[in-house]
Design a protein around this motif. Structure first.
Motif, mmCIF file in Angstrom:
data_model
loop_
_atom_site.group_PDB
_atom_site.id
_atom_site.type_symbol
_atom_site.label_atom_id
_atom_site.label_comp_id
_atom_site.label_asym_id
_atom_site.label_seq_id
_atom_site.Cartn_x
_atom_site.Cartn_y
_atom_site.Cartn_z
ATOM 1 N N UNK A 188 0.810 -1.218 0.000
ATOM 2 C CA UNK A 188 0.000 0.000 0.000
ATOM 3 C C UNK A 188 0.845 1.270 0.000
ATOM 4 N N UNK A 189 2.112 1.144 0.410
ATOM 5 C CA UNK A 189 2.991 2.315 0.471
ATOM 6 C C UNK A 189 3.671 2.625 -0.857
ATOM 7 N N UNK A 190 3.408 1.831 -1.896
ATOM 8 C CA UNK A 190 4.113 2.010 -3.170
ATOM 9 C C UNK A 190 3.444 3.078 -4.023
ATOM 10 N N UNK A 191 3.422 4.270 -3.485
ATOM 11 C CA UNK A 191 2.877 5.450 -4.144
ATOM 12 C C UNK A 191 3.928 6.030 -5.098
ATOM 13 N N UNK A 192 3.559 7.029 -5.900
ATOM 14 C CA UNK A 192 4.537 7.607 -6.839
ATOM 15 C C UNK A 192 5.843 8.050 -6.185
ATOM 16 N N UNK A 193 5.786 8.537 -4.940
ATOM 17 C CA UNK A 193 7.027 8.993 -4.294
ATOM 18 C C UNK A 193 8.007 7.850 -4.090
ATOM 19 N N UNK A 194 7.490 6.650 -3.805
ATOM 20 C CA UNK A 194 8.380 5.488 -3.633
ATOM 21 C C UNK A 194 9.018 5.089 -4.961
ATOM 22 N N UNK A 195 8.238 5.116 -6.027
ATOM 23 C CA UNK A 195 8.767 4.761 -7.346
ATOM 24 C C UNK A 195 9.779 5.808 -7.817
ATOM 25 N N UNK A 196 9.568 7.067 -7.453
ATOM 26 C CA UNK A 196 10.551 8.104 -7.790
ATOM 27 C C UNK A 196 11.853 7.866 -7.031
ATOM 28 N N UNK A 197 11.741 7.526 -5.746
ATOM 29 C CA UNK A 197 12.946 7.234 -4.962
ATOM 30 C C UNK A 197 13.693 6.043 -5.557
ATOM 31 N N UNK A 198 12.922 5.006 -5.938
ATOM 32 C CA UNK A 198 13.528 3.845 -6.596
ATOM 33 C C UNK A 198 14.256 4.274 -7.866
ATOM 34 N N UNK A 199 13.605 5.086 -8.698
ATOM 35 C CA UNK A 199 14.201 5.518 -9.963
ATOM 36 C C UNK A 199 15.513 6.258 -9.727
ATOM 37 N N UNK A 200 15.529 7.143 -8.746
ATOM 38 C CA UNK A 200 16.741 7.916 -8.467
ATOM 39 C C UNK A 200 17.865 7.029 -7.977
ATOM 40 N N UNK A 201 17.543 6.066 -7.113
ATOM 41 C CA UNK A 201 18.586 5.163 -6.613
ATOM 42 C C UNK A 201 19.091 4.221 -7.695
ATOM 43 N N UNK A 202 18.215 3.858 -8.624
ATOM 44 C CA UNK A 202 18.610 2.973 -9.731
ATOM 45 C C UNK A 202 19.222 3.743 -10.887
ATOM 46 N N UNK A 203 19.202 5.069 -10.802
ATOM 47 C CA UNK A 203 19.692 5.948 -11.873
ATOM 48 C C UNK A 203 18.929 5.718 -13.173
#
Length: 418
Positions: free
Chosen positions: A348-363
């Motif tokens: 339930x916590x996988x909102x856009x902000x989490x996916x953005x954080x993932x994207x930044x960490x994965x470059x």
């Protein structure tokens, strides 16, 4: 000719091959230390063909040989062996030559038929010939990583058909995943989830549901005592005529032991490795699969459930076809993602902000990641509700999956807003 024994107290040296190429040797030394060394000829190639990305040094070339390990194999080889109940069953099956918990013994017994194209066989002169007084019956000698009760099997092409288990030097072309008393409908669950992935255009191996009665000669130690359906999946690491394709899972890529498969890395680490080893497009394919896991409630996609598959010749690897794709929430209602995604595991916590954080960490570019997530959720909504394979899932299990999908669709759809 007397049968060949892999007696635990006699085999002290194992040669490692990748198809026909000798990679190195594992030697058991006094005190039960295991030492792995690369073959000089293989080291001279700089690591071609690739056994594992974990062998590559940061400065180029290959790492130094690891130090001998007390009672353990290097992580790459430990990850080739079964775990938990499946391991216990295989150790019992080979009780005459395998001591419980001893990786070297088990690798010596199963090394000729491992996942992918790796073979680990007794060094010439290190094979022990069994005594004539007590010939051993033929044994299953394949290894499949993981904990679920599953067997490598062959389809009979002659009259009567059916499915049999490969004994000694036989090779299975399918993986049979057996029903569970603990998790009802698990085979049907995975069957439908694989069908959904295929409907979304993802790379999925051929699969079918079969009856347990279709199998011949299942040893007692491998019987789950459940009479449900069996999921049969075509092995993508086996080709025509027994040809083997090399694969390595991401626990092997990162040099981690199976015990670290849930906490040794995060999803952005896999994405970054895919970008480096394969391509940014492969990393976005991975993102789409992650989104599918989130929307269907798959909380078991740990490091060993993602793999690279290598071409027969030179060239970069690819993200392997999907496997172990099922919904875990019917069995573990409070389940979350197996690894962290943007610092979170809760579905339930996988909102856009989490996916953005993932994207930044994965470059990876944020817009591409968000678009992939939203598009995957939309495709699931378009395909799942009328997917024919839904009918195979027990009603209570299906209802729980449906509730989770209904919950997750609007959360992931937010990734496409604005």
């Amino acid at each position: 000719m007397a049968p060949v024994s892999h007696a635990a107290d006699r085999v002290q040296s194992l040669d490692v091959y990748l198809n026909a190429c000798k990679i190195g040797t594992i030697v058991r030394t006094p005190g039960d230390f295991n030492a792995f060394s690369l073959d000089p000829a293989y080291r001279a190639t700089g690591g071609t063909p690739v056994l594992s990305l974990s062998l590559r040094a940061a400065t180029g070339g290959l790492r130094r040989d690891p130090r001998p390990l007390a009672g353990a194999l290097p992580a790459f080889f430990a990850n080739l062996l079964p775990e938990e109940k499946l391991r216990e069953a295989m150790e019992k099956h080979h009780a005459a030559s395998v001591r419980p918990g001893n990786d070297f013994d088990l690798l010596a017994a199963l090394g000729a038929d491992l996942p992918g194209a790796v073979r680990v066989v007794p060094t010439e002169g290190a094979r022990a010939v069994a005594s004539a007084q007590a010939p051993q019956p033929p044994r299953l000698r394949f290894s499949l990583a993981g904990v679920q009760m599953k067997l490598s099997v062959m389809k009979n092409t002659g009259k009567g058909g059916g499915l049999t288990l490969p004994l000694e030097d036989g090779q299975g072309q399918y993986i049979a995943k057996f029903p569970s008393l603990t998790f009802p409908g698990v085979a049907e669950n995975e069957y439908a989830n694989l069908a959904l992935a295929a409907a979304l255009g993802m790379d999925v191996p051929a699969r079918e549901l079969v009856d347990k009665a279709d199998f011949e000669g299942i040893p007692e130690e491998f019987d789950t005592l459940s009479d449900g359906k069996v999921l049969l999946v075509k092995r993508f690491d086996r080709g025509q005529g027994g040809r083997r394709r090399h694969i390595e899972d991401f626990a092997q890529v990162f040099g981690l032991y199976p015990s670290r498969k849930y906490d040794g890395a995060a999803y952005h680490d896999i994405a970054a490795a895919l970008t480096m080893a394969v391509s940014p497009a492969a990393a976005l394919d991975f993102v789409r699969r992650l989104a599918l896991c989130a929307v269907t409630g798959n909380g078991d996609m740990h490091l060993k459930n993602w793999s690279l598959i290598y071409p027969e010749g030179d060239g970069p690897p690819a993200l392997s076809p999907i496997y172990d794709m099922l919904s875990t929430v019917p069995y573990l209602p409070a389940d979350g993602m197996a690894l962290t995604l943007g610092g979170e595991r809760s579905f339930k916590a996988l909102t856009p902000s989490r996916w953005k954080a993932f994207a930044n960490r994965a470059r990876l570019p944020e817009p591409a990641v968000l678009a992939a997530v939203a598009a995957t959720a939309a495709r699931v909504n378009a395909e799942w509700w009328h997917l024919p394979e839904r009918a195979a899932i027990p009603a209570a299990v299906l209802a729980r999956i449906d509730r989770h999908i209904t919950l997750m669709l609007p959360i992931l759809a937010e990734c496409g807003a604005g």
